[in-house]
Every structure is written in structure tokens, then in C-alpha cells.
Design an enzyme around this catalytic site. Structure first.
Site, PDB file in Angstrom:
ATOM      1  N   ARG A  35       0.822  -1.216   0.000  1.00 47.96           N
ATOM      2  CA  ARG A  35       0.000   0.000   0.000  1.00 47.96           C
ATOM      3  C   ARG A  35       0.851   1.259   0.000  1.00 47.96           C
ATOM      4  O   ARG A  35       0.477   2.278  -0.584  1.00 47.96           O
ATOM      5  CB  ARG A  35      -0.899  -0.031   1.240  1.00 47.96           C
ATOM      6  CG  ARG A  35      -1.877   1.140   1.372  1.00 47.96           C
ATOM      7  CD  ARG A  35      -2.646   1.015   2.683  1.00 47.96           C
ATOM      8  NE  ARG A  35      -3.648   2.043   2.848  1.00 47.96           N
ATOM      9  CZ  ARG A  35      -4.929   1.926   2.506  1.00 47.96           C
ATOM     10  NH1 ARG A  35      -5.343   0.804   1.957  1.00 47.96           N
ATOM     11  NH2 ARG A  35      -5.779   2.907   2.706  1.00 47.96           N
ATOM     12  N   HIS A 172       0.619  29.322  20.308  1.00 45.63           N
ATOM     13  CA  HIS A 172      -0.063  28.508  21.324  1.00 45.63           C
ATOM     14  C   HIS A 172      -1.457  28.084  20.856  1.00 45.63           C
ATOM     15  O   HIS A 172      -2.324  27.771  21.682  1.00 45.63           O
ATOM     16  CB  HIS A 172      -0.171  29.238  22.671  1.00 45.63           C
ATOM     17  CG  HIS A 172       1.142  29.703  23.224  1.00 45.63           C
ATOM     18  ND1 HIS A 172       1.974  28.880  23.955  1.00 45.63           N
ATOM     19  CD2 HIS A 172       1.776  30.906  23.137  1.00 45.63           C
ATOM     20  CE1 HIS A 172       3.065  29.550  24.303  1.00 45.63           C
ATOM     21  NE2 HIS A 172       2.967  30.771  23.820  1.00 45.63           N
ATOM     22  N   SER A 293     -16.778   8.949   5.527  1.00 46.83           N
ATOM     23  CA  SER A 293     -17.157   8.173   6.700  1.00 46.83           C
ATOM     24  C   SER A 293     -18.187   7.134   6.288  1.00 46.83           C
ATOM     25  O   SER A 293     -19.056   7.405   5.449  1.00 46.83           O
ATOM     26  CB  SER A 293     -17.735   9.089   7.790  1.00 46.83           C
ATOM     27  OG  SER A 293     -18.378   8.343   8.808  1.00 46.83           O
ATOM     28  N   ASN A 301     -12.692  14.343   5.674  1.00 45.59           N
ATOM     29  CA  ASN A 301     -11.616  14.204   6.652  1.00 45.59           C
ATOM     30  C   ASN A 301     -10.229  14.408   6.023  1.00 45.59           C
ATOM     31  O   ASN A 301     -10.012  14.047   4.872  1.00 45.59           O
ATOM     32  CB  ASN A 301     -11.671  12.819   7.287  1.00 45.59           C
ATOM     33  CG  ASN A 301     -12.987  12.555   7.983  1.00 45.59           C
ATOM     34  OD1 ASN A 301     -13.568  13.456   8.582  1.00 45.59           O
ATOM     35  ND2 ASN A 301     -13.470  11.331   7.905  1.00 45.59           N
ATOM     36  N   VAL A 339      18.524  -5.766  11.972  1.00 40.24           N
ATOM     37  CA  VAL A 339      17.855  -4.470  12.093  1.00 40.24           C
ATOM     38  C   VAL A 339      17.805  -3.776  10.735  1.00 40.24           C
ATOM     39  O   VAL A 339      16.765  -3.281  10.305  1.00 40.24           O
ATOM     40  CB  VAL A 339      18.583  -3.580  13.126  1.00 40.24           C
ATOM     41  CG1 VAL A 339      17.907  -2.220  13.229  1.00 40.24           C
ATOM     42  CG2 VAL A 339      18.632  -4.263  14.479  1.00 40.24           C
TER      43      VAL A 339
END
Length: 462
Positions: A35, A172, A293, A301, A339
């Protein structure tokens, strides 16, 4: 699924939820699900491509050995003419010998015949593995740099389009002062340009090979062979390899990919925040027939930005694994190998996908200047409070007093249904005594905040 009931593990398909891991003759175990794997990058991390780079290294060393008189030139010609490999056969041999490089060499020699005795002379496995891995890393980085260039041009074009699209700047998460959307994009562009420079420098760092033999002492192969072979491969010899190339180089590689992914995540998070229903200043392109949805038909979305946010977490996690790989035992061990078989393909494939995704997302981003203007002017222009304060100070008012007057009126308008800072400050007698209506109106002109932005744009060719 009971794996003990499967007679041939090399041919099974294991499906876990939506993730399918497949095997075929050219692509051993996929580390990233299809994908998110784009062919141009995915092809660089197949077993077939890996074995191809191994063969390139072996042939380059043979050519160097021949040029220095260590092996017959006709043997090299025969090796180059006959050398080949079969990924399936290599795996069959490896199942018996439990050593991938020996399995590879055995298979190559099945094609080459007697001349094969000149292949791998004086070398150790890591000479092949680490030098070939450098070729894969460089090839992957070249693709990533190409996509970074695409992203730079798309951000620059969008920034030019919106140089003068005024919106509110936030600190902020709270409304601060006016900026433009082009200025916001300028910050993104500068960040990607810095990333591009880091990746260009990184390319030189990782383009190193080693042909130094067991523990790196050149006991059975001389440095001139290494220098010639690396030159043929477009690499530089490592300055002081042990039996492996030190993994700080590979750690830097993954860390730089993680940093690039973090930048992409920053852009994606910003888009997600600006697409909130109560903000809606930008929006991901929503194609015809797209659904948001399964339950709520109205939803649009920011799924691509959310996807990028999640992918950045994955790439960032590999930076830790890469640093853990640096501390190997003595002149080498192979704790790093398992790894890297997962980490390097994953990090490259995901970063490449992220670049393509964010480039298309920004190119087709929907921008809503009307919503930006509406949001900026909520509560009657409270975001112009600093300009009013400075105007009062210029008239001789103490800063503390000016601050108190402006804050009192700003807070009176804040979070009120019909709050209007501009009207409140205009009707304040303390302000009326110092500022004329024209002088007060000038404080609410957003262009004052943008007068120097062209300097920033010029630095970035926007």
C-alpha cells in the site's frame, strides 16, 4: 494458521489483518506493505536488486585485481560474460549453508565455472555487503532528493499564489497577528531547502565502500584494489573500516530521513489544524466519489495528512534503532544486520512515499481566503491590539498603562457573541484623548503587518 502444517515455508502467504507478506523469485520478504511502496523505490530493495549490487561489487574487485596484475584479464572477461544469479537458487543454498554471501557466491560460480575461483579473492563477506549496501543507500537517496526537488517547486508555486492571501497567525493555538498564507508556506519552503542541503551532504557521507578483508587490515588484499574498485562503483574507500563500515554513517542516514519525515509531519499537522470545521481555512482536495465516513455522509476528513503523521512516527522510530546499531563488538558482529534488513528498506520506502504524498497534497490543496478573513476579524479585530498599544506609547503613554488600557478592552470583547474590540477601544475616552479616529483606524490595517514580507519572499525566490 498453524505454520507447522505448511510443507514449504518459502511459498506461503501470511495474511495478518490487512498486511500481506509475499515471496517471489525477485522479492524476498517485503518489509513495507505494498500500500505504501511505490515501484521506483520498492525495486531498489528487492532481493534481485540487492544481489545485482553484490555482483557489481565482485566484478569491480575482479577488474581492479586484473588491472593490478593479480588475476588474468581473460578470466575477468569470462566472469563478466557468464556471471549471473538466481534468487530462488540462492535461497535454496542458503537454507543449507546458513550464510547468504556463501550461497550467492556458490550460485554465481554455477554460472561462471572455473574462472569463478578468482571471484572474492582476499575479501570478506562484509566487503560485499557494506559496499553494495552503500550503492543501495545512494540510489535510494537519489530518488528521495529528486522528490524533495519536486516538493520544493510545489511549495514555492503555492507560496507565490498566496503571497498576499491574508490570514491570522497563531501562537499557542491562539490568534496572534496577521500573516499571509504565502508567508506560512515560505517557512515550509525554507525548511525543505535546509533538508535538501543536509541530504546532499549526506550523499557524500554514505557513498563509501570497503574492500579491506577480514578485520579490515588488508592482509590478503591491498588498498589499491579497494581504491580502484570503489572508483569503478562511484564510491570512496572508507578511511578506516574494521570488518564493517562503522554504523555511525548508517545512523546519520536514518536520522536525516527521520528529520525530513518530521518536517513533512509538521506540514501535515498544520493542514489538519487548518481543516478543522470551526477553522476551515484550507482543505485537502476531496475527489468526486470520495467518501469520508461509513456512518456520516457529510464528513470530509484530512486522511492524507493523518496518514503522513502516522508514517513520520514510523520513520522516527527507526532513528533509535539506527543509533543502537552503532555499538558493535570489537571489529564486527552482525547484530546490526537483522535491524538493517527491516529498517533501511522501511525508512527509505516510507520517506519516499511521504514526499510524493505531501507534494500532491500541497499542489491540490484547497485554500479559502474568505474563511481566513472571517477568522482574523473575530471579536472585532482584537488581533490588532499590539498596534493600538504601540500607538498609545508613541503618544507618550507609559507602556504599562497602554498595555492595561488595551488589554481591558480586548478581554471585554474576547469570547463574547458580539464582542467588538475596535468599537470598545474607539469609545474609550483614554484613547480618544491621544489618538484621532484616523490614527486609530490605521492600527487596524493588516497591510502594516505585511510590509516587510517581500524581503522573505526574495530570499526564497517566491
Amino acid at each position: 494458521m498453524n505454520l507447522r502444517n505448511i510443507p514449504n515455508l518459502l511459498n506461503f502467504v501470511l495474511t495478518v489483518k490487512l498486511i500481506t507478506v509475499k515471496y517471489d523469485s525477485c522479492d524476498r520478504w517485503r518489509t513495507v506493505i505494498e500500500r505504501y511502496t511505490l515501484p521506483e523505490m520498492g525495486n531498489l530493495w528487492t532481493d534481485a536488486y540487492k544481489f545485482k549490487t553484490w555482483l557489481q561489487v565482485e566484478i569491480a574487485v575482479c577488474e581492479a585485481q586484473a588491472e593490478l596484475g593479480y588475476i588474468p584479464p581473460e578470466a575477468v572477461a569470462e566472469i563478466k560474460a557468464k556471471a549471473n544469479f538466481d534468487p530462488q537458487r540462492i535461497l535454496e543454498i542458503e537454507a543449507e549453508v546458513r550464510h547468504d554471501v556463501i550461497a550467492f557466491l556458490t550460485n554465481v560460480n554455477e554460472y561462471v565455472g572455473d574462472a569463478g575461483r578468482y571471484i572474492h579473492l582476499g575479501m570478506t563477506s562484509s566487503d560485499v555487503l557494506d559496499t553494495a549496501l552503500a550503492l543501495q543507500m545512494v540510489a535510494s537517496l537519489d530518488l528521495i532528493l529528486q522528490r524533495v526537488g519536486d516538493l520544493i517547486e510545489v511549495i514555492r508555486a503555492k507560496a507565490r499564489e498566496h503571497k498576499n492571501t491574508i490570514m491570522i497567525g497563531r501562537s499557542h493555538g491562539i490568534h496572534a497577528e496577521p500573516i499571509t498564507f504565502g508567508f506560512k508556506l515560505a517557512g515550509w519552503l525554507a525548511e525543505v531547502l535546509r533538508g535538501q542541503k543536509r541530504l546532499q551532504a549526506l550523499r557524500e557521507t554514505v557513498a563509501v565502500g570497503q574492500i579491506s578483508g577480514a578485520v579490515g587490515t588488508y592482509a590478503n588484499i591491498e588498498p589499491r584494489v579497494e581504491a580502484l574498485a570503489c572508483q569503478k562503483l562511484g564510491l570512496k574507500p572508507d578511511v578506516a573500516s574494521t570488518q564493517v563500515i562503522s554504523r555511525d554513517i548508517h545512523a546519520e542516514y536514518v536520522q536525516q530521513l527521520a528529520l525530513l519525515a518530521a518536517s513533512i509531519e509538521r506540514f501535515a499537522v498544520e493542514i489538519r489544524n487548518l481543516q478543522k470545521t470551526d477553522v476551515l481555512e484550507v482543505e485537502e482536495f476531496f475527489s468526486k466519489g470520495q467518501k469520508g465516513s461509513s456512518a456520516m455522509p457529510h464528513k470530509r476528513n484530512p486522511i492524507r495528512s493523518e496518514r503522513l503523521t502516522g508514517m513520520a512516527r514510523m520513520v522516527r522510530s527507526y532513528a533509535v534503532a539506527a543509533v543502537e546499531n552503532v555499538a558493535l563488538w570489537h571489529e564486527r558482529d552482525i547484530s546490526h544486520s537483522s535491524v538493517e534488513r527491516v529498517m533501511l528498506p522501511d525508512a527509505c520506502i516510507l520517506t519516499h512515499f511521504m514526499l510524493v504524498e505531501i507534494t500532491d497534497l500541497i499542489k491540490n490543496l484547497l485554500v479559502y481566503p474568505e474563511n481566513m478573513a472571517r477568522n482574523m476579524n473575530c471579536y472585532g479585530g482584537v488581533v490588532f491590539s499590539q498596534k493600538v498599544m504601540l500607538a498609545l506609547i508613541e503618544k507618550g503613554l507609559r507602556r504599562e498603562d497602554a498595555y492595561a488600557i488595551v488589554q481591558q478592552n480586548a478581554h471585554a470583547a474576547w469570547n463574547q457573541e458580539n464582542g467588538n474590540f475596535r468599537e470598545l477601544i474607539r469609545n474609550d475616552v483614554r484613547v480618544q484623548e491621544l489618538l484621532s479616529p484616523a490614527e486609530l483606524d490605521a492600527c487596524f490595517d493588516p497591510q502594516q503587518h505585511l510590509s516587510h514580507l517581500n524581503e522573505v519572499y526574495a530570499r526564497l525566490d517566491i
